[in-house]
Write a protein that holds these residues in place. Structure first.
Motif, PDB file in Angstrom:
ATOM      1  N   SER A  18       0.846  -1.195   0.000  1.00  0.00           N
ATOM      2  CA  SER A  18       0.000   0.000   0.000  1.00  0.00           C
ATOM      3  C   SER A  18       0.876   1.238   0.000  1.00  0.00           C
ATOM      4  O   SER A  18       1.567   1.525   0.967  1.00  0.00           O
ATOM      5  CB  SER A  18      -0.906   0.002   1.243  1.00  0.00           C
ATOM      6  OG  SER A  18      -1.657   1.189   1.314  1.00  0.00           O
ATOM      7  N   ASN A  19       0.845   1.974  -1.121  1.00  0.00           N
ATOM      8  CA  ASN A  19       1.677   3.173  -1.225  1.00  0.00           C
ATOM      9  C   ASN A  19       1.096   4.054  -2.318  1.00  0.00           C
ATOM     10  O   ASN A  19       1.258   3.788  -3.485  1.00  0.00           O
ATOM     11  CB  ASN A  19       3.119   2.785  -1.571  1.00  0.00           C
ATOM     12  CG  ASN A  19       4.052   3.983  -1.483  1.00  0.00           C
ATOM     13  OD1 ASN A  19       3.622   5.117  -1.556  1.00  0.00           O
ATOM     14  ND2 ASN A  19       5.325   3.714  -1.327  1.00  0.00           N
ATOM     15  N   ASP A  20       0.383   5.100  -1.942  1.00  0.00           N
ATOM     16  CA  ASP A  20      -0.309   5.935  -2.916  1.00  0.00           C
ATOM     17  C   ASP A  20       0.634   6.733  -3.800  1.00  0.00           C
ATOM     18  O   ASP A  20       0.252   7.169  -4.880  1.00  0.00           O
ATOM     19  CB  ASP A  20      -1.245   6.919  -2.195  1.00  0.00           C
ATOM     20  CG  ASP A  20      -2.391   6.206  -1.497  1.00  0.00           C
ATOM     21  OD1 ASP A  20      -2.704   5.077  -1.917  1.00  0.00           O
ATOM     22  OD2 ASP A  20      -2.946   6.781  -0.555  1.00  0.00           O
ATOM     23  N   GLN A  21       1.879   6.932  -3.364  1.00  0.00           N
ATOM     24  CA  GLN A  21       2.807   7.753  -4.136  1.00  0.00           C
ATOM     25  C   GLN A  21       3.559   6.954  -5.188  1.00  0.00           C
ATOM     26  O   GLN A  21       4.226   7.520  -6.028  1.00  0.00           O
ATOM     27  CB  GLN A  21       3.820   8.433  -3.211  1.00  0.00           C
ATOM     28  CG  GLN A  21       3.202   9.536  -2.370  1.00  0.00           C
ATOM     29  CD  GLN A  21       4.263  10.255  -1.580  1.00  0.00           C
ATOM     30  OE1 GLN A  21       5.063   9.652  -0.882  1.00  0.00           O
ATOM     31  NE2 GLN A  21       4.280  11.559  -1.692  1.00  0.00           N
TER      32      GLN A  21
ATOM     33  N   ILE B 199      16.379   7.408  -6.235  1.00  0.00           N
ATOM     34  CA  ILE B 199      15.352   6.548  -5.646  1.00  0.00           C
ATOM     35  C   ILE B 199      15.000   5.397  -6.574  1.00  0.00           C
ATOM     36  O   ILE B 199      14.888   4.239  -6.146  1.00  0.00           O
ATOM     37  CB  ILE B 199      14.106   7.389  -5.299  1.00  0.00           C
ATOM     38  CG1 ILE B 199      14.403   8.253  -4.060  1.00  0.00           C
ATOM     39  CG2 ILE B 199      12.891   6.497  -5.045  1.00  0.00           C
ATOM     40  CD1 ILE B 199      13.343   9.269  -3.743  1.00  0.00           C
ATOM     41  N   VAL B 200      14.829   5.686  -7.875  1.00  0.00           N
ATOM     42  CA  VAL B 200      14.478   4.627  -8.824  1.00  0.00           C
ATOM     43  C   VAL B 200      15.601   3.597  -8.914  1.00  0.00           C
ATOM     44  O   VAL B 200      15.354   2.389  -8.953  1.00  0.00           O
ATOM     45  CB  VAL B 200      14.174   5.226 -10.216  1.00  0.00           C
ATOM     46  CG1 VAL B 200      14.092   4.123 -11.271  1.00  0.00           C
ATOM     47  CG2 VAL B 200      12.868   5.999 -10.182  1.00  0.00           C
ATOM     48  N   THR B 201      16.862   4.061  -8.927  1.00  0.00           N
ATOM     49  CA  THR B 201      18.001   3.140  -8.991  1.00  0.00           C
ATOM     50  C   THR B 201      18.034   2.228  -7.769  1.00  0.00           C
ATOM     51  O   THR B 201      18.165   1.006  -7.891  1.00  0.00           O
ATOM     52  CB  THR B 201      19.321   3.922  -9.089  1.00  0.00           C
ATOM     53  OG1 THR B 201      19.333   4.691 -10.289  1.00  0.00           O
ATOM     54  CG2 THR B 201      20.516   2.974  -9.096  1.00  0.00           C
TER      55      THR B 201
ATOM     56  N   SER C 296      12.023  -1.245   3.541  1.00  0.00           N
ATOM     57  CA  SER C 296      13.047  -0.510   2.787  1.00  0.00           C
ATOM     58  C   SER C 296      12.406   0.452   1.791  1.00  0.00           C
ATOM     59  O   SER C 296      12.833   1.602   1.647  1.00  0.00           O
ATOM     60  CB  SER C 296      13.961  -1.488   2.038  1.00  0.00           C
ATOM     61  OG  SER C 296      14.646  -2.333   2.929  1.00  0.00           O
ATOM     62  N   LEU C 297      11.370  -0.015   1.089  1.00  0.00           N
ATOM     63  CA  LEU C 297      10.696   0.828   0.105  1.00  0.00           C
ATOM     64  C   LEU C 297       9.973   1.998   0.772  1.00  0.00           C
ATOM     65  O   LEU C 297       9.945   3.116   0.236  1.00  0.00           O
ATOM     66  CB  LEU C 297       9.719  -0.004  -0.724  1.00  0.00           C
ATOM     67  CG  LEU C 297      10.330  -1.123  -1.569  1.00  0.00           C
ATOM     68  CD1 LEU C 297       9.238  -1.866  -2.326  1.00  0.00           C
ATOM     69  CD2 LEU C 297      11.386  -0.589  -2.530  1.00  0.00           C
TER      70      LEU C 297
ATOM     71  N   GLN D 131      22.847   5.268   0.078  1.00  0.00           N
ATOM     72  CA  GLN D 131      23.934   4.310  -0.136  1.00  0.00           C
ATOM     73  C   GLN D 131      23.794   3.103   0.774  1.00  0.00           C
ATOM     74  O   GLN D 131      24.145   1.982   0.376  1.00  0.00           O
ATOM     75  CB  GLN D 131      25.275   5.004   0.099  1.00  0.00           C
ATOM     76  CG  GLN D 131      25.615   6.043  -0.951  1.00  0.00           C
ATOM     77  CD  GLN D 131      26.746   6.965  -0.542  1.00  0.00           C
ATOM     78  OE1 GLN D 131      27.053   7.094   0.649  1.00  0.00           O
ATOM     79  NE2 GLN D 131      27.383   7.610  -1.498  1.00  0.00           N
ATOM     80  N   SER D 132      23.260   3.299   1.987  1.00  0.00           N
ATOM     81  CA  SER D 132      23.075   2.178   2.908  1.00  0.00           C
ATOM     82  C   SER D 132      22.013   1.215   2.395  1.00  0.00           C
ATOM     83  O   SER D 132      22.179  -0.010   2.480  1.00  0.00           O
ATOM     84  CB  SER D 132      22.686   2.699   4.294  1.00  0.00           C
ATOM     85  OG  SER D 132      23.720   3.506   4.834  1.00  0.00           O
ATOM     86  N   LEU D 133      20.919   1.746   1.854  1.00  0.00           N
ATOM     87  CA  LEU D 133      19.903   0.889   1.254  1.00  0.00           C
ATOM     88  C   LEU D 133      20.444   0.207   0.003  1.00  0.00           C
ATOM     89  O   LEU D 133      20.125  -0.959  -0.268  1.00  0.00           O
ATOM     90  CB  LEU D 133      18.660   1.712   0.917  1.00  0.00           C
ATOM     91  CG  LEU D 133      17.816   2.158   2.125  1.00  0.00           C
ATOM     92  CD1 LEU D 133      16.803   3.210   1.715  1.00  0.00           C
ATOM     93  CD2 LEU D 133      17.114   0.973   2.769  1.00  0.00           C
ATOM     94  N   TYR D 134      21.278   0.917  -0.736  1.00  0.00           N
ATOM     95  CA  TYR D 134      21.912   0.330  -1.917  1.00  0.00           C
ATOM     96  C   TYR D 134      22.867  -0.783  -1.505  1.00  0.00           C
ATOM     97  O   TYR D 134      22.947  -1.829  -2.162  1.00  0.00           O
ATOM     98  CB  TYR D 134      22.653   1.439  -2.667  1.00  0.00           C
ATOM     99  CG  TYR D 134      23.085   1.093  -4.071  1.00  0.00           C
ATOM    100  CD1 TYR D 134      22.187   0.598  -5.005  1.00  0.00           C
ATOM    101  CD2 TYR D 134      24.399   1.306  -4.482  1.00  0.00           C
ATOM    102  CE1 TYR D 134      22.585   0.305  -6.297  1.00  0.00           C
ATOM    103  CE2 TYR D 134      24.805   1.024  -5.770  1.00  0.00           C
ATOM    104  CZ  TYR D 134      23.892   0.529  -6.672  1.00  0.00           C
ATOM    105  OH  TYR D 134      24.284   0.237  -7.950  1.00  0.00           O
TER     106      TYR D 134
END
Length: 223
Positions: free
Chosen positions: A12-15, A40-42, A161-162, A192-195
């Motif tokens: 569930s994420n309206d954005q 963000i997309v990467t 994460s998302l 970078q940490s999420l990457y």
């Protein structure tokens, strides 16, 4: 078990808007700054791709899951290790995301000038022999969680994460740095940490393929 992409589609994420004609799991996040959108997309795509590749291993037959390779963990242990590692990383990342939410300056454009997501220490993760990880005893599983429990937890970690990434749409992820207990690793910002989480997962997927090759060699030798 339901497919991972079905799970992703149910988030569930309206954005978040799925781009027409793109494969499941590919998203575009509408943001005010194109540079932040690109980051963000990467990161989003790398997270989804790496977890999707990992998720397939939970469908392996039990003999492969429990096969003990000549060195390192078996598949079950490696999957549990990744669940614990992701939890550890997301705890650190969530702390820094909270700091960004409490930052009232609201000015992040300057930090995006000349920004580089994949710095040298992150690029090294992709190269064989240049990244040793956490060490053999770091976050070693002590409980034998059932595979479906581990799978469910890792999927929820992707969800978290998302969600964290969604809240960094103005470049806030560059503001704060995280120190990871990895030798030679520079301090990483939140993006970078999420990457890193995605790249480390992909690195372990490669290790799983190595276990599979050894398993097949042993099985063929017996046969």
């Amino acid at each position: 078990a339901p497919g991972l992409y079905s799970f992703i589609d149910s988030l569930s994420n309206d954005q978040i808007k799925k781009s027409p004609g793109q494969s499941p799991g590919f998203f575009i996040l509408k943001t005010r700054f194109m540079k932040a959108e690109n980051i963000i997309v990467t990161v989003r795509n790398e997270l989804i791709r790496s977890i999707a590749l990992l998720d397939e291993w939970f469908d392996s037959q039990q003999s492969l899951m429990e096969y003990q390779p000549s060195t390192g963990r078996c598949v079950c242990e490696l999957l549990r290790h990744l669940m614990l590692t992701n939890h550890f990383l997301l705890t650190l990342i969530d702390k820094e995301c909270k700091a960004t939410r409490e930052d009232e300056s609201g000015v992040f454009e300057d930090s995006l000038a000349g920004y580089c997501l994949e710095i040298l220490s992150l690029r090294n993760i992709r190269q064989e022999g240049l990244f040793t990880g956490w060490g053999s005893d770091f976050l070693m599983p002590t409980e034998k969680n059932p595979p479906e429990e581990v799978r469910s937890e890792i999927r929820e970690q992707l969800n978290k994460s998302l969600i964290l990434l969604e809240g960094l749409s103005l470049g806030e992820g560059t503001r704060y740095k995280i120190s990871l207990p990895v030798e030679g690793m520079e301090k990483l910002d939140v993006y970078q940490s999420l990457y890193f989480l995605a790249l480390y997962t992909r690195k372990n997927v490669d290790q799983l393929h190595g276990i599979l090759e050894e398993y097949n060699r042993d099985f063929n030798a017996v046969g």
